[in-house]
Design an enzyme around this catalytic site. Structure first.
Site, PDB file in Angstrom:
ATOM      1  N   THR A  94       0.860  -1.190   0.000  1.00  0.00           N
ATOM      2  CA  THR A  94       0.000   0.000   0.000  1.00  0.00           C
ATOM      3  C   THR A  94       0.892   1.235   0.000  1.00  0.00           C
ATOM      4  O   THR A  94       1.834   1.311   0.780  1.00  0.00           O
ATOM      5  CB  THR A  94      -0.933  -0.006   1.232  1.00  0.00           C
ATOM      6  N   ILE A 130       4.889  -1.142   2.890  1.00  0.00           N
ATOM      7  CA  ILE A 130       4.551   0.264   2.656  1.00  0.00           C
ATOM      8  C   ILE A 130       5.357   0.741   1.449  1.00  0.00           C
ATOM      9  O   ILE A 130       6.587   0.705   1.455  1.00  0.00           O
ATOM     10  CB  ILE A 130       4.875   1.124   3.892  1.00  0.00           C
ATOM     11  N   LYS A 131       4.638   1.176   0.420  1.00  0.00           N
ATOM     12  CA  LYS A 131       5.303   1.619  -0.813  1.00  0.00           C
ATOM     13  C   LYS A 131       5.673   3.093  -0.727  1.00  0.00           C
ATOM     14  O   LYS A 131       4.843   3.930  -0.380  1.00  0.00           O
ATOM     15  CB  LYS A 131       4.370   1.423  -2.019  1.00  0.00           C
ATOM     16  N   ILE A 132       6.909   3.366  -1.070  1.00  0.00           N
ATOM     17  CA  ILE A 132       7.462   4.720  -0.983  1.00  0.00           C
ATOM     18  C   ILE A 132       8.292   4.966  -2.246  1.00  0.00           C
ATOM     19  O   ILE A 132       9.027   4.073  -2.684  1.00  0.00           O
ATOM     20  CB  ILE A 132       8.367   4.846   0.272  1.00  0.00           C
TER      21      ILE A 132
END
Length: 315
Positions: A94, A130-132
Protein backbone atom coordinates in the site's frame (compact mmCIF):
# COMPACT_ATOMS: atom_id res chain seq x y z
CA UNK A 1 2.97 -26.61 -17.98
CA UNK A 2 1.99 -23.00 -18.59
CA UNK A 3 4.64 -20.29 -18.57
CA UNK A 4 2.97 -18.85 -15.47
CA UNK A 5 3.36 -22.14 -13.57
CA UNK A 6 6.94 -22.49 -14.81
CA UNK A 7 7.66 -18.93 -13.64
CA UNK A 8 6.24 -19.71 -10.17
CA UNK A 9 8.91 -22.42 -9.78
CA UNK A 10 11.75 -19.87 -9.97
CA UNK A 11 10.16 -16.53 -9.00
CA UNK A 12 7.50 -15.36 -6.53
CA UNK A 13 4.61 -14.14 -8.71
CA UNK A 14 2.83 -11.00 -7.51
CA UNK A 15 -0.32 -9.42 -9.00
CA UNK A 16 -0.05 -5.72 -9.86
CA UNK A 17 -3.71 -4.81 -9.46
CA UNK A 18 -6.44 -3.77 -7.07
CA UNK A 19 -8.98 -5.95 -8.90
CA UNK A 20 -10.09 -8.72 -6.53
CA UNK A 21 -11.55 -10.90 -9.30
CA UNK A 22 -8.27 -10.90 -11.23
CA UNK A 23 -6.37 -11.82 -8.05
CA UNK A 24 -8.75 -14.72 -7.37
CA UNK A 25 -8.20 -15.96 -10.91
CA UNK A 26 -4.38 -16.00 -10.93
CA UNK A 27 -3.67 -16.81 -7.26
CA UNK A 28 -0.49 -14.77 -6.77
CA UNK A 29 1.57 -14.93 -3.58
CA UNK A 30 1.36 -11.15 -3.00
CA UNK A 31 -0.33 -8.13 -4.56
CA UNK A 32 0.78 -4.55 -5.17
CA UNK A 33 -1.36 -1.43 -5.44
CA UNK A 34 -0.58 2.20 -6.22
CA UNK A 35 -2.71 5.38 -6.39
CA UNK A 36 -3.56 4.76 -10.06
CA UNK A 37 -4.68 1.18 -9.37
CA UNK A 38 -6.71 2.30 -6.31
CA UNK A 39 -8.38 4.94 -8.50
CA UNK A 40 -9.24 2.32 -11.15
CA UNK A 41 -10.43 -0.20 -8.56
CA UNK A 42 -12.65 2.34 -6.81
CA UNK A 43 -14.66 2.70 -10.03
CA UNK A 44 -15.66 -1.00 -9.86
CA UNK A 45 -19.20 -1.55 -8.49
CA UNK A 46 -18.09 -4.19 -5.97
CA UNK A 47 -15.98 -1.54 -4.21
CA UNK A 48 -18.83 0.90 -3.48
CA UNK A 49 -19.23 -0.41 0.07
CA UNK A 50 -15.48 0.02 0.74
CA UNK A 51 -15.72 3.66 -0.32
CA UNK A 52 -18.82 4.22 1.86
CA UNK A 53 -17.00 2.67 4.82
CA UNK A 54 -13.94 4.92 4.28
CA UNK A 55 -16.17 8.02 4.10
CA UNK A 56 -18.07 7.04 7.28
CA UNK A 57 -14.77 6.38 9.08
CA UNK A 58 -13.38 9.80 8.09
CA UNK A 59 -16.55 11.65 9.13
CA UNK A 60 -16.54 9.96 12.54
CA UNK A 61 -12.86 10.74 13.10
CA UNK A 62 -12.83 14.47 12.34
CA UNK A 63 -15.05 17.47 11.57
CA UNK A 64 -12.35 19.14 9.48
CA UNK A 65 -13.00 18.62 5.74
CA UNK A 66 -9.32 18.58 4.76
CA UNK A 67 -8.53 16.00 7.45
CA UNK A 68 -11.58 13.92 6.47
CA UNK A 69 -10.25 13.71 2.92
CA UNK A 70 -6.84 12.47 4.08
CA UNK A 71 -8.42 9.93 6.45
CA UNK A 72 -10.89 8.66 3.82
CA UNK A 73 -8.10 8.24 1.30
CA UNK A 74 -5.93 6.20 3.69
CA UNK A 75 -8.89 4.10 4.83
CA UNK A 76 -9.97 3.35 1.25
CA UNK A 77 -6.48 2.14 0.31
CA UNK A 78 -6.42 -0.04 3.45
CA UNK A 79 -9.98 -1.32 2.84
CA UNK A 80 -8.97 -2.48 -0.64
CA UNK A 81 -5.81 -3.99 0.86
CA UNK A 82 -7.87 -5.87 3.47
CA UNK A 83 -10.06 -7.40 0.75
CA UNK A 84 -6.97 -8.49 -1.19
CA UNK A 85 -5.41 -10.00 1.96
CA UNK A 86 -8.41 -12.34 2.20
CA UNK A 87 -7.18 -13.91 -1.05
CA UNK A 88 -3.38 -13.68 -1.18
CA UNK A 89 -1.38 -15.74 1.34
CA UNK A 90 1.46 -13.20 1.39
CA UNK A 91 1.66 -9.42 1.45
CA UNK A 92 -0.13 -6.39 0.11
CA UNK A 93 1.80 -3.25 -0.86
CA UNK A 94 0.00 0.00 0.00
CA UNK A 95 1.49 3.29 -1.16
CA UNK A 96 2.22 6.46 0.78
CA UNK A 97 0.83 9.68 -0.75
CA UNK A 98 3.23 10.53 -3.60
CA UNK A 99 3.03 14.23 -2.67
CA UNK A 100 5.13 13.37 0.41
CA UNK A 101 7.96 11.94 -1.72
CA UNK A 102 10.43 14.68 -0.73
CA UNK A 103 9.46 14.82 2.97
CA UNK A 104 11.13 12.19 5.16
CA UNK A 105 9.23 12.94 8.38
CA UNK A 106 5.81 13.15 6.71
CA UNK A 107 6.47 9.85 4.89
CA UNK A 108 7.40 8.12 8.17
CA UNK A 109 4.26 9.48 9.85
CA UNK A 110 2.00 8.44 6.95
CA UNK A 111 3.51 4.94 6.88
CA UNK A 112 2.86 4.53 10.61
CA UNK A 113 -0.75 5.67 10.13
CA UNK A 114 -1.34 3.19 7.30
CA UNK A 115 0.19 0.38 9.34
CA UNK A 116 -1.97 1.30 12.35
CA UNK A 117 -5.11 1.04 10.20
CA UNK A 118 -4.06 -2.47 9.17
CA UNK A 119 -3.14 -3.40 12.76
CA UNK A 120 -6.51 -2.10 14.01
CA UNK A 121 -8.16 -4.44 11.48
CA UNK A 122 -6.23 -7.39 12.95
CA UNK A 123 -3.48 -7.57 10.30
CA UNK A 124 0.11 -8.00 11.48
CA UNK A 125 3.04 -6.01 10.08
CA UNK A 126 4.49 -9.05 8.30
CA UNK A 127 1.65 -9.00 5.75
CA UNK A 128 2.12 -5.38 4.71
CA UNK A 129 4.67 -3.52 2.61
CA UNK A 130 4.55 0.26 2.66
CA UNK A 131 5.30 1.62 -0.81
CA UNK A 132 7.46 4.72 -0.98
CA UNK A 133 9.01 6.49 -3.99
CA UNK A 134 12.79 5.93 -4.22
CA UNK A 135 13.82 9.53 -3.61
CA UNK A 136 16.71 10.22 -1.21
CA UNK A 137 14.10 11.38 1.35
CA UNK A 138 11.93 8.30 0.78
CA UNK A 139 14.92 5.99 1.24
CA UNK A 140 15.81 7.73 4.51
CA UNK A 141 12.21 7.31 5.70
CA UNK A 142 12.33 3.61 4.84
CA UNK A 143 15.58 3.22 6.78
CA UNK A 144 13.79 4.47 9.93
CA UNK A 145 10.63 2.43 9.28
CA UNK A 146 12.55 -0.82 8.74
CA UNK A 147 14.12 -0.41 12.19
CA UNK A 148 10.59 -0.06 13.62
CA UNK A 149 9.50 -3.34 12.02
CA UNK A 150 7.61 -1.70 9.15
CA UNK A 151 8.81 -3.30 5.91
CA UNK A 152 8.95 -1.09 2.82
CA UNK A 153 8.67 -1.48 -0.94
CA UNK A 154 10.70 1.26 -2.64
CA UNK A 155 9.07 2.03 -5.95
CA UNK A 156 9.64 4.25 -9.01
CA UNK A 157 13.18 2.91 -9.07
CA UNK A 158 15.02 3.61 -12.32
CA UNK A 159 18.72 4.11 -11.53
CA UNK A 160 21.56 2.05 -10.14
CA UNK A 161 22.12 4.83 -7.57
CA UNK A 162 18.55 4.40 -6.28
CA UNK A 163 18.98 0.63 -6.08
CA UNK A 164 22.29 0.88 -4.27
CA UNK A 165 21.01 3.46 -1.75
CA UNK A 166 17.98 1.25 -0.98
CA UNK A 167 20.17 -1.79 -0.27
CA UNK A 168 22.50 0.28 1.90
CA UNK A 169 19.48 1.53 3.89
CA UNK A 170 18.40 -2.05 4.62
CA UNK A 171 15.12 -1.75 2.72
CA UNK A 172 13.04 -4.96 2.58
CA UNK A 173 12.13 -4.81 -1.13
CA UNK A 174 12.62 -2.67 -4.24
CA UNK A 175 10.47 -2.40 -7.36
CA UNK A 176 12.79 -1.55 -10.28
CA UNK A 177 10.65 -0.56 -13.27
CA UNK A 178 11.13 -2.25 -16.63
CA UNK A 179 8.47 -1.00 -19.05
CA UNK A 180 8.75 2.68 -18.22
CA UNK A 181 12.48 2.50 -18.93
CA UNK A 182 11.70 0.94 -22.32
CA UNK A 183 9.13 3.71 -22.99
CA UNK A 184 11.79 6.37 -22.43
CA UNK A 185 14.39 4.75 -24.69
CA UNK A 186 11.88 4.08 -27.47
CA UNK A 187 10.87 7.74 -27.42
CA UNK A 188 14.46 9.03 -27.14
CA UNK A 189 16.17 6.66 -29.58
CA UNK A 190 13.21 6.20 -32.00
CA UNK A 191 13.85 2.45 -32.20
CA UNK A 192 12.39 -0.88 -31.12
CA UNK A 193 14.19 -3.28 -28.78
CA UNK A 194 14.17 -7.08 -28.65
CA UNK A 195 13.48 -8.35 -25.10
CA UNK A 196 17.12 -9.36 -24.49
CA UNK A 197 18.29 -5.83 -25.47
CA UNK A 198 15.46 -4.05 -23.63
CA UNK A 199 17.05 -1.30 -21.48
CA UNK A 200 14.57 -2.05 -18.67
CA UNK A 201 15.52 -5.74 -18.70
CA UNK A 202 19.22 -4.82 -18.63
CA UNK A 203 18.63 -2.42 -15.71
CA UNK A 204 16.89 -5.05 -13.54
CA UNK A 205 19.49 -7.68 -14.47
CA UNK A 206 22.29 -5.35 -13.37
CA UNK A 207 20.53 -4.49 -10.09
CA UNK A 208 19.84 -8.17 -9.34
CA UNK A 209 23.46 -9.13 -9.97
CA UNK A 210 24.77 -6.18 -7.91
CA UNK A 211 22.65 -7.16 -4.91
CA UNK A 212 23.67 -10.81 -5.06
CA UNK A 213 27.33 -9.93 -5.67
CA UNK A 214 27.48 -7.90 -2.45
CA UNK A 215 25.19 -10.15 -0.41
CA UNK A 216 22.36 -7.67 0.08
CA UNK A 217 19.15 -9.26 1.40
CA UNK A 218 16.87 -6.64 -0.18
CA UNK A 219 14.31 -8.40 -2.41
CA UNK A 220 14.34 -7.42 -6.11
CA UNK A 221 10.80 -7.32 -7.53
CA UNK A 222 10.73 -6.36 -11.20
CA UNK A 223 7.70 -4.19 -12.05
CA UNK A 224 6.00 -2.26 -14.86
CA UNK A 225 6.02 -4.62 -17.84
CA UNK A 226 5.01 -3.79 -21.40
CA UNK A 227 5.12 -7.33 -22.81
CA UNK A 228 5.68 -10.96 -21.83
CA UNK A 229 9.17 -10.90 -23.38
CA UNK A 230 10.34 -8.52 -20.64
CA UNK A 231 9.07 -10.95 -18.00
CA UNK A 232 10.63 -14.08 -19.50
CA UNK A 233 13.99 -12.28 -19.86
CA UNK A 234 14.19 -11.77 -16.08
CA UNK A 235 12.69 -15.11 -15.03
CA UNK A 236 14.45 -16.07 -11.81
CA UNK A 237 14.25 -12.55 -10.35
CA UNK A 238 13.28 -12.76 -6.64
CA UNK A 239 9.75 -11.54 -7.35
CA UNK A 240 7.89 -10.09 -10.32
CA UNK A 241 4.73 -8.00 -10.02
CA UNK A 242 2.61 -8.47 -13.12
CA UNK A 243 -0.66 -6.90 -14.31
CA UNK A 244 -3.63 -9.23 -15.05
CA UNK A 245 -3.47 -9.01 -18.89
CA UNK A 246 0.14 -10.29 -18.84
CA UNK A 247 -0.67 -12.92 -16.18
CA UNK A 248 -3.38 -14.12 -18.59
CA UNK A 249 -0.91 -14.30 -21.48
CA UNK A 250 1.57 -16.30 -19.37
CA UNK A 251 -1.19 -18.65 -18.17
CA UNK A 252 -2.26 -19.34 -21.76
CA UNK A 253 1.24 -20.00 -23.12
CA UNK A 254 3.04 -23.33 -22.91
CA UNK A 255 6.27 -22.07 -24.48
CA UNK A 256 9.36 -23.24 -22.56
CA UNK A 257 10.69 -20.88 -19.90
CA UNK A 258 14.40 -20.69 -19.12
CA UNK A 259 15.73 -19.19 -15.90
CA UNK A 260 17.67 -16.04 -16.85
CA UNK A 261 18.62 -14.54 -13.47
CA UNK A 262 20.73 -16.58 -11.08
CA UNK A 263 23.90 -15.39 -9.37
CA UNK A 264 26.54 -18.05 -8.84
CA UNK A 265 29.61 -15.94 -8.12
CA UNK A 266 31.16 -15.29 -4.74
CA UNK A 267 29.99 -12.54 -2.40
CA UNK A 268 32.35 -9.55 -2.26
CA UNK A 269 33.06 -6.95 0.43
CA UNK A 270 30.60 -4.07 0.14
CA UNK A 271 31.66 -0.54 -0.83
CA UNK A 272 31.13 2.35 1.62
CA UNK A 273 27.51 3.60 1.52
CA UNK A 274 26.67 6.41 -0.88
CA UNK A 275 26.55 9.87 0.63
CA UNK A 276 23.65 12.15 -0.27
CA UNK A 277 25.90 14.11 -2.64
CA UNK A 278 27.13 10.93 -4.35
CA UNK A 279 23.56 9.63 -4.65
CA UNK A 280 22.34 12.79 -6.37
CA UNK A 281 25.39 13.00 -8.63
CA UNK A 282 25.13 9.38 -9.79
CA UNK A 283 21.33 9.48 -10.18
CA UNK A 284 21.66 12.76 -12.09
CA UNK A 285 24.04 11.13 -14.59
CA UNK A 286 21.07 9.08 -15.87
CA UNK A 287 18.63 11.42 -17.67
CA UNK A 288 16.08 8.61 -18.10
CA UNK A 289 15.99 7.95 -14.35
CA UNK A 290 15.73 11.64 -13.46
CA UNK A 291 12.81 12.17 -15.86
CA UNK A 292 10.97 8.95 -15.03
CA UNK A 293 11.20 9.36 -11.24
CA UNK A 294 9.84 12.92 -11.46
CA UNK A 295 7.14 11.95 -13.96
CA UNK A 296 6.08 8.92 -11.88
CA UNK A 297 5.62 11.05 -8.76
CA UNK A 298 3.65 13.66 -10.75
CA UNK A 299 1.37 11.02 -12.30
CA UNK A 300 0.62 9.35 -8.97
CA UNK A 301 -0.12 12.79 -7.47
CA UNK A 302 -2.61 13.51 -10.28
CA UNK A 303 -4.41 10.23 -9.59
CA UNK A 304 -4.47 10.93 -5.84
CA UNK A 305 -6.13 14.26 -6.63
CA UNK A 306 -8.73 12.50 -8.82
CA UNK A 307 -9.38 10.05 -6.00
CA UNK A 308 -9.74 12.96 -3.58
CA UNK A 309 -12.25 14.65 -5.88
CA UNK A 310 -14.32 11.46 -5.93
CA UNK A 311 -14.17 11.16 -2.12
CA UNK A 312 -14.79 14.90 -1.54
CA UNK A 313 -18.09 14.59 -3.41
CA UNK A 314 -19.17 12.00 -0.83
CA UNK A 315 -17.94 13.77 2.30
Amino acid sequence: MSQLDALREMTVVVADTGDIEAIKQYQPQDATTNPSLILNASALPQYASLIDDAVAYAKAKSDDKAQQLIDAEDKLAVNIGLEILKIVPGRISTEVDARLSYDTEATIEKARQIMKLYNDAGISNDRILIKIASTWQGIRAAEVLEKEGINCNLTLLFSQAQARACAEAGVYLISPFVGRILDWYKAAEKKEYAPAEDPGVISVTNIYNYYKQYGYQTVVMGASFRNVGEITEIAGCDRLTIAPPLLKELAESNAPLVRKLEYKGEVKARPAPLTEAEFYWQHNQDPMAVEKLAEGIRKFAVDIEKLEAMLAAKL
